[in-house]
Design a protein around this motif. Structure first.
Motif, PDB file in Angstrom:
ATOM      1  N   LEU A  42       0.836  -1.206   0.000  1.00  0.00           N
ATOM      2  CA  LEU A  42       0.000   0.000   0.000  1.00  0.00           C
ATOM      3  C   LEU A  42       0.870   1.255   0.000  1.00  0.00           C
ATOM      4  O   LEU A  42       0.593   2.222  -0.710  1.00  0.00           O
ATOM      5  CB  LEU A  42      -0.908   0.003   1.228  1.00  0.00           C
ATOM      6  CG  LEU A  42      -2.046  -1.017   1.245  1.00  0.00           C
ATOM      7  CD1 LEU A  42      -2.896  -0.831   2.487  1.00  0.00           C
ATOM      8  CD2 LEU A  42      -2.918  -0.881   0.008  1.00  0.00           C
ATOM      9  N   SER A  44       3.978   1.530  -1.113  1.00  0.00           N
ATOM     10  CA  SER A  44       4.644   1.753  -2.403  1.00  0.00           C
ATOM     11  C   SER A  44       3.634   2.227  -3.440  1.00  0.00           C
ATOM     12  O   SER A  44       3.957   3.079  -4.280  1.00  0.00           O
ATOM     13  CB  SER A  44       5.385   0.502  -2.863  1.00  0.00           C
ATOM     14  OG  SER A  44       4.531  -0.592  -2.871  1.00  0.00           O
ATOM     15  N   ALA A  45       2.393   1.698  -3.369  1.00  0.00           N
ATOM     16  CA  ALA A  45       1.367   2.170  -4.303  1.00  0.00           C
ATOM     17  C   ALA A  45       1.117   3.653  -4.082  1.00  0.00           C
ATOM     18  O   ALA A  45       1.015   4.432  -5.036  1.00  0.00           O
ATOM     19  CB  ALA A  45       0.075   1.383  -4.092  1.00  0.00           C
ATOM     20  N   ILE A  48       4.025   5.651  -5.547  1.00  0.00           N
ATOM     21  CA  ILE A  48       4.064   5.653  -7.014  1.00  0.00           C
ATOM     22  C   ILE A  48       2.963   6.567  -7.568  1.00  0.00           C
ATOM     23  O   ILE A  48       3.211   7.383  -8.454  1.00  0.00           O
ATOM     24  CB  ILE A  48       3.923   4.213  -7.545  1.00  0.00           C
ATOM     25  CG1 ILE A  48       5.222   3.450  -7.296  1.00  0.00           C
ATOM     26  CG2 ILE A  48       3.594   4.212  -9.032  1.00  0.00           C
ATOM     27  CD1 ILE A  48       5.151   1.981  -7.587  1.00  0.00           C
ATOM     28  N   ILE A  49       1.759   6.445  -7.002  1.00  0.00           N
ATOM     29  CA  ILE A  49       0.659   7.272  -7.512  1.00  0.00           C
ATOM     30  C   ILE A  49       0.942   8.748  -7.228  1.00  0.00           C
ATOM     31  O   ILE A  49       0.728   9.617  -8.064  1.00  0.00           O
ATOM     32  CB  ILE A  49      -0.676   6.816  -6.884  1.00  0.00           C
ATOM     33  CG1 ILE A  49      -1.073   5.460  -7.476  1.00  0.00           C
ATOM     34  CG2 ILE A  49      -1.775   7.834  -7.133  1.00  0.00           C
ATOM     35  CD1 ILE A  49      -2.273   4.820  -6.862  1.00  0.00           C
TER      36      ILE A  49
ATOM     37  N   ALA B 233      -3.415  -6.527  -1.625  1.00  0.00           N
ATOM     38  CA  ALA B 233      -3.589  -5.074  -1.701  1.00  0.00           C
ATOM     39  C   ALA B 233      -3.988  -4.671  -3.121  1.00  0.00           C
ATOM     40  O   ALA B 233      -4.934  -3.901  -3.326  1.00  0.00           O
ATOM     41  CB  ALA B 233      -2.298  -4.374  -1.292  1.00  0.00           C
ATOM     42  N   MET B 237      -7.481  -2.925  -4.609  1.00  0.00           N
ATOM     43  CA  MET B 237      -7.485  -1.696  -5.407  1.00  0.00           C
ATOM     44  C   MET B 237      -8.163  -1.921  -6.757  1.00  0.00           C
ATOM     45  O   MET B 237      -8.944  -1.082  -7.224  1.00  0.00           O
ATOM     46  CB  MET B 237      -6.040  -1.214  -5.608  1.00  0.00           C
ATOM     47  CG  MET B 237      -5.415  -0.689  -4.336  1.00  0.00           C
ATOM     48  SD  MET B 237      -3.625  -0.684  -4.390  1.00  0.00           S
ATOM     49  CE  MET B 237      -3.320   0.753  -5.383  1.00  0.00           C
ATOM     50  N   PHE B 248      -7.126   3.865  -9.420  1.00  0.00           N
ATOM     51  CA  PHE B 248      -5.752   3.536  -9.036  1.00  0.00           C
ATOM     52  C   PHE B 248      -4.934   3.062 -10.236  1.00  0.00           C
ATOM     53  O   PHE B 248      -3.759   3.362 -10.355  1.00  0.00           O
ATOM     54  CB  PHE B 248      -5.738   2.433  -7.986  1.00  0.00           C
ATOM     55  CG  PHE B 248      -6.369   2.822  -6.689  1.00  0.00           C
ATOM     56  CD1 PHE B 248      -5.904   3.912  -5.981  1.00  0.00           C
ATOM     57  CD2 PHE B 248      -7.426   2.101  -6.181  1.00  0.00           C
ATOM     58  CE1 PHE B 248      -6.484   4.277  -4.785  1.00  0.00           C
ATOM     59  CE2 PHE B 248      -8.007   2.447  -4.986  1.00  0.00           C
ATOM     60  CZ  PHE B 248      -7.542   3.546  -4.286  1.00  0.00           C
ATOM     61  N   GLY B 254      -5.609   9.382 -13.575  1.00  0.00           N
ATOM     62  CA  GLY B 254      -4.415   9.681 -12.786  1.00  0.00           C
ATOM     63  C   GLY B 254      -3.767   8.457 -12.167  1.00  0.00           C
ATOM     64  O   GLY B 254      -2.828   8.589 -11.384  1.00  0.00           O
ATOM     65  N   GLY B 255      -4.249   7.270 -12.496  1.00  0.00           N
ATOM     66  CA  GLY B 255      -3.661   6.055 -11.931  1.00  0.00           C
ATOM     67  C   GLY B 255      -2.508   5.531 -12.764  1.00  0.00           C
ATOM     68  O   GLY B 255      -2.143   6.117 -13.781  1.00  0.00           O
ATOM     69  N   ASP B 256      -1.936   4.417 -12.332  1.00  0.00           N
ATOM     70  CA  ASP B 256      -0.746   3.875 -12.980  1.00  0.00           C
ATOM     71  C   ASP B 256      -0.931   2.383 -13.253  1.00  0.00           C
ATOM     72  O   ASP B 256      -0.868   1.584 -12.327  1.00  0.00           O
ATOM     73  CB  ASP B 256       0.468   4.101 -12.066  1.00  0.00           C
ATOM     74  CG  ASP B 256       1.756   3.669 -12.738  1.00  0.00           C
ATOM     75  OD1 ASP B 256       1.700   3.165 -13.878  1.00  0.00           O
ATOM     76  OD2 ASP B 256       2.809   3.837 -12.108  1.00  0.00           O
ATOM     77  N   LEU B 259       1.734  -0.119 -12.058  1.00  0.00           N
ATOM     78  CA  LEU B 259       1.724  -0.445 -10.631  1.00  0.00           C
ATOM     79  C   LEU B 259       1.108  -1.821 -10.391  1.00  0.00           C
ATOM     80  O   LEU B 259       1.616  -2.617  -9.610  1.00  0.00           O
ATOM     81  CB  LEU B 259       0.943   0.642  -9.880  1.00  0.00           C
ATOM     82  CG  LEU B 259       0.688   0.390  -8.397  1.00  0.00           C
ATOM     83  CD1 LEU B 259       2.000   0.312  -7.643  1.00  0.00           C
ATOM     84  CD2 LEU B 259      -0.176   1.509  -7.814  1.00  0.00           C
ATOM     85  N   LEU B 263       2.695  -5.143  -8.530  1.00  0.00           N
ATOM     86  CA  LEU B 263       2.052  -5.840  -7.402  1.00  0.00           C
ATOM     87  C   LEU B 263       1.749  -7.282  -7.780  1.00  0.00           C
ATOM     88  O   LEU B 263       1.919  -8.203  -6.988  1.00  0.00           O
ATOM     89  CB  LEU B 263       0.760  -5.130  -6.989  1.00  0.00           C
ATOM     90  CG  LEU B 263       0.926  -3.732  -6.417  1.00  0.00           C
ATOM     91  CD1 LEU B 263      -0.429  -3.106  -6.131  1.00  0.00           C
ATOM     92  CD2 LEU B 263       1.765  -3.765  -5.154  1.00  0.00           C
TER      93      LEU B 263
END
Lengths: 199, 571
Positions: A42, A44-45, A48-49, B233, B237, B248, B254-256, B259, B263
């Motif tokens: 969480l 790291s998320a 990054i965001i 996690a 999301m 997210f 605006g998310g990635d 990512l 994960l």
């Protein structure tokens, strides 16, 4: 019928376990390993965001109540101190231990309630989970922590209930397992607070 | 909850034991580790049939595009995506994991370390019940509006996050919920495995006297639990993206999306080793038993496995070489990826050294164990090609990748599973399986298996991209040569599936009509062979004391060539 369990042979009840550390503590520590990785993801998320957005917090989104939450954090930290004392006097002073455990739960409940009140206000100011990724990660991380606080409180409540019951005695190992989990919940909070509120 | 729960539970179980339990109580709500293990095994085998059926349907479509597939119907593009997605997820999450870790872990750990049950029997039952729920949710996802999820088992956003893109609004969410529930089930199970193996060992059993398969399952559980947090996690999301409307992983909000890949693969790569280790453990038990030799380098294998476990956490980005990650970072992951082949090779060499000079007996379990070594080796070697970031630019998402990971996963999940099943079948059901049918099944699986996936290396090198439902739409890939290879692979696949009926017949008929198994049919050393087959509730009439390691075969000075762990004197 295939008999995997042949009933005629007497089974070995009360088998002696040679424990390295108490099983309940051991299991809790393993669970916390998973939890640490969960929160690491969480965090790291979040980073990054955050690093991917131009303005943080985005324009038009409310600021977080840094000072009020700092005060509220004190309640959480104090609860960990109470629990430490409670476990310390568990075998010598039963009544005092019970009182301290109840105080721990009370302080934890204060923390969650104030956090909930804070959320209600933030939502009324326009910070919702879908208003921006800022709102999204805020509710995600603080919400995940809040759920862990509630989970920890339930574990402590179960301990308190068993302290009062005569049929299922609470052992020091049970309380220690709950204590370890509560320490994790309290210990991860300053990290999250610094990350989400201060930086 | 520990100690008191245990005693209460075992008391309750024993009281029930004296009066006859109903079938439902005994086989659905039992807290006995052997029953729970069997529940996992049968559920896993049922899911293997579903996963195999899906593979059959889409392989037929690839070989004979547009044809109505017998027993299935026509496969459209959306349905093709659903089939490949769920074939992948089922085979990994609902076959490999439950059978290799949960089923063998549950059945073997308490028996092999010499205790009466798991440390947390009720948690164990809860674990299976959550797992069963995940199966139900997965099946629900096939029947909702829009059908099952079709965004591949890796579920990359934004495709998986936005319903307008994947066209499976609820299918995607239910798939994700099913996967998350499955993780929770194995999390609970894994905690139980590790705690039991460390805390409930028989007196005298040192850390280095624990049979290798128990160590492997324990290490796999630890790796699973250390890597699953990020994916849980990420799943939360992604589920919020799908259902609540957060962004997210959606770039427009605006998310990635990258990512999610981090994960996912942070879990996804250790997961490969999570399923590999139990299979390696099973093979170690079988090889020492049928080569009548001590395991070569017990401690070396153990420490090497620790090294593998550590390295497995720093290789994940090799799945993302073409996702736009920094080439300098790609270099680091290239090095770690190539490094991890060293410990694995070391383990395989130790196994070969175990065979060297042994008096090898080619019984069915041994054939499967050797089959594992040979096929897995091919999978490992082709991994080195894919691990180098330069070659991966060409190979990425091609059939070369498909062939590579089937050469790793098939030996692990299918060959490893059959090896374990044939080896412990006498212990599980109290009867022997038929040797001849077992050997027919072995050759009928291993030869067609190579017939499926060796050709797929070739089409992969020819540039055939995965996730295309009809190659006739691509003139470069629609040549007669390539189509001939596809037909060959599909025919091999159908052949392999047909040979599984031999296994099904052998499995179910032996269960009722097979020759009665003695307690120790293979003359093996470990503790599970000292109890009657099948073991009674509570396992041991008297808890065993352990005097030596599990692999003392052909010890000079003994009359017999095996020396059970609990035997105080010379054998």
């Amino acid at each position: 019928m295939i008999l995997l369990v042949a009933p005629e042979i007497p089974a070995n009840s009360n088998a002696e376990r040679r424990q390295l550390v108490s099983s309940s503590i051991f299991a809790t520590v393993i669970l916390i390993m998973t939890e640490v990785m969960f929160f690491a993801a969480l965090i790291s998320a979040y980073m990054i965001i955050r690093s991917g957005s131009e303005e943080w917090p985005p324009w038009g989104q409310p600021r977080l109540p840094v000072f009020a939450t700092a005060l509220n954090s004190l309640a959480l930290l104090a609860s960990a101190f109470c629990l430490h004392q409670s476990v310390k006097v568990f075998s010598s002073q039963a009544l005092r231990s019970k009182q301290l455990l109840a105080l721990t739960i009370a302080l934890g409940t204060v923390f969650v309630s104030v956090q909930g009140y804070e959320w209600v206000q933030l939502i009324s100011f326009g910070l919702t989970i879908t208003s921006s990724t800022y709102g999204g990660v805020f509710y995600l991380i603080i919400g995940a922590h809040g759920l862990h606080v509630i989970g920890g409180l339930l574990a402590l409540l179960a301990c308190l209930k068993r302290l009062n019951s005569t049929s299922q005695q609470l052992t020091i190992d049970n309380l220690r397992a709950a204590q370890i989990f509560w320490y994790f919940v309290v210990g991860v909070w300053p990290v999250l607070y610094t990350l989400v509120y201060l930086l | 909850m520990g100690q008191t729960t245990v005693t209460h539970d075992s008391h309750a179980a024993h009281e029930h034991d004296h009066h006859e339990q109903s079938f439902i109580m005994k086989y659905f709500f039992s807290t006995d580790h052997k029953i729970i293990g069997l529940q996992y095994m049968f559920t896993g085998m049922f899911m293997a049939i579903v996963g195999g059926y899906f593979a059959y349907a889409f392989r037929m479509q690839l070989a004979f595009p547009g044809m109505e597939v017998p027993l299935y119907g026509t496969v459209g593009p959306g349905e093709y995506n659903m089939l490949i997605t769920n074939h992948g997820s089922i085979m990994i999450f609902w076959v490999a994991m439950p059978v290799l870790i949960a089923a063998f872990g549950n059945i073997l750990i308490p028996l092999m370390i010499g205790c009466d049950d798991m440390v947390f029997p009720r948690l164990n039952r809860l674990s299976y019940q959550i797992f069963l729920l995940s199966v139900v949710v997965l099946f629900m996802s096939f029947f909702v509006q829009g059908g099952g999820f079709g965004g591949a088992w890796t579920s990359y956003p934004p495709l998986s996050a936005v319903a307008e893109y994947n066209l499976t609004d609820w299918g995607a969410s239910l798939w994700l919920i099913a996967v998350a529930l499955e993780f929770v089930a194995f999390l609970i199970g894994g905690i139980n495995f590790v705690t039991t193996s460390m805390n409930a060992r028989a007196p005298g059993m040192r850390m280095t006297d624990i049979p290798m398969v128990v160590w492997m399952i324990v290490l796999a559980s630890i790796m699973f639990m250390a890597s699953v947090g990020p994916l849980i996690a990420g799943s939360i999301m992604l589920l919020m993206d799908q259902r609540i409307g957060t962004t997210f992983f959606v770039p427009s909000g605006g998310g990635d999306p990258i990512l999610w890949q981090h994960l996912f693969w942070f879990f996804g790569h250790p997961e490969v080793y999570v399923v590999l280790l139990p299979a390696l453990g099973i093979v170690a038990e079988i090889m020492t038993t049928f080569a009548r030799k001590k395991l070569f380098g017990y401690k070396t294998i153990l420490y090497t496995t620790f090294a593998t476990g550590g390295l497995a956490f720093v290789v994940w980005a090799h799945h993302q070489f073409i996702a736009g990650i920094d080439p300098r970072m790609a270099n680091i992951f290239l090095v770690t990826t190539l490094l991890i082949s060293i410990p694995i090779a070391e383990i395989l060499f130790s196994y070969i050294a175990t065979l060297y000079g042994g008096s090898i007996e080619f019984r069915t379990p041994m054939l499967w164990a050797l089959g594992f070594l040979i096929t897995f080796l091919l999978g490992g070697v082709t991994g080195i090609y894919l691990g180098s970031s330069a070659l991966d630019i060409y190979f990425h998402d091609s059939y070369f990748v498909i062939a590579h990971f089937h050469y790793t996963f098939f030996p692990i999940a299918i060959i490893g599973m059959f090896a374990g099943l044939y080896h412990w079948y006498p212990k599980m059901f109290g009867r022997m399986m038929d040797e001849t049918l077992g050997k027919i099944h072995f050759w009928g699986t291993i030869i067609p298996f190579n017939g499926i996936f060796l050709p797929l290396f070739l089409v992969g090198m020819a540039g055939q991209h995965r996730r295309i439902y009809n190659f006739q739409h691509f003139p470069d890939l629609a040549t007669a040569d390539l189509q001939g290879i596809r037909v060959f692979a599909t025919v091999s696949m159908v052949t392999m599936l047909l040979f599984q009926f031999v296994f099904a017949y052998n499995f179910f008929v032996s269960m009722f009509k097979g020759e009665k198994a003695p307690a120790n049919p293979w003359k093996s050393n470990t503790l599970e062979w000292t109890v009657p087959s099948p073991p009674p509730h509570g396992n041991f009439a008297e808890l065993p004391v352990v005097y030596r390691g599990p692999y003392e075969y052909s010890v000079p000075g003994n009359k017999e060539d095996y020396w059970p762990q609990n035997m105080p004197d010379r054998n």
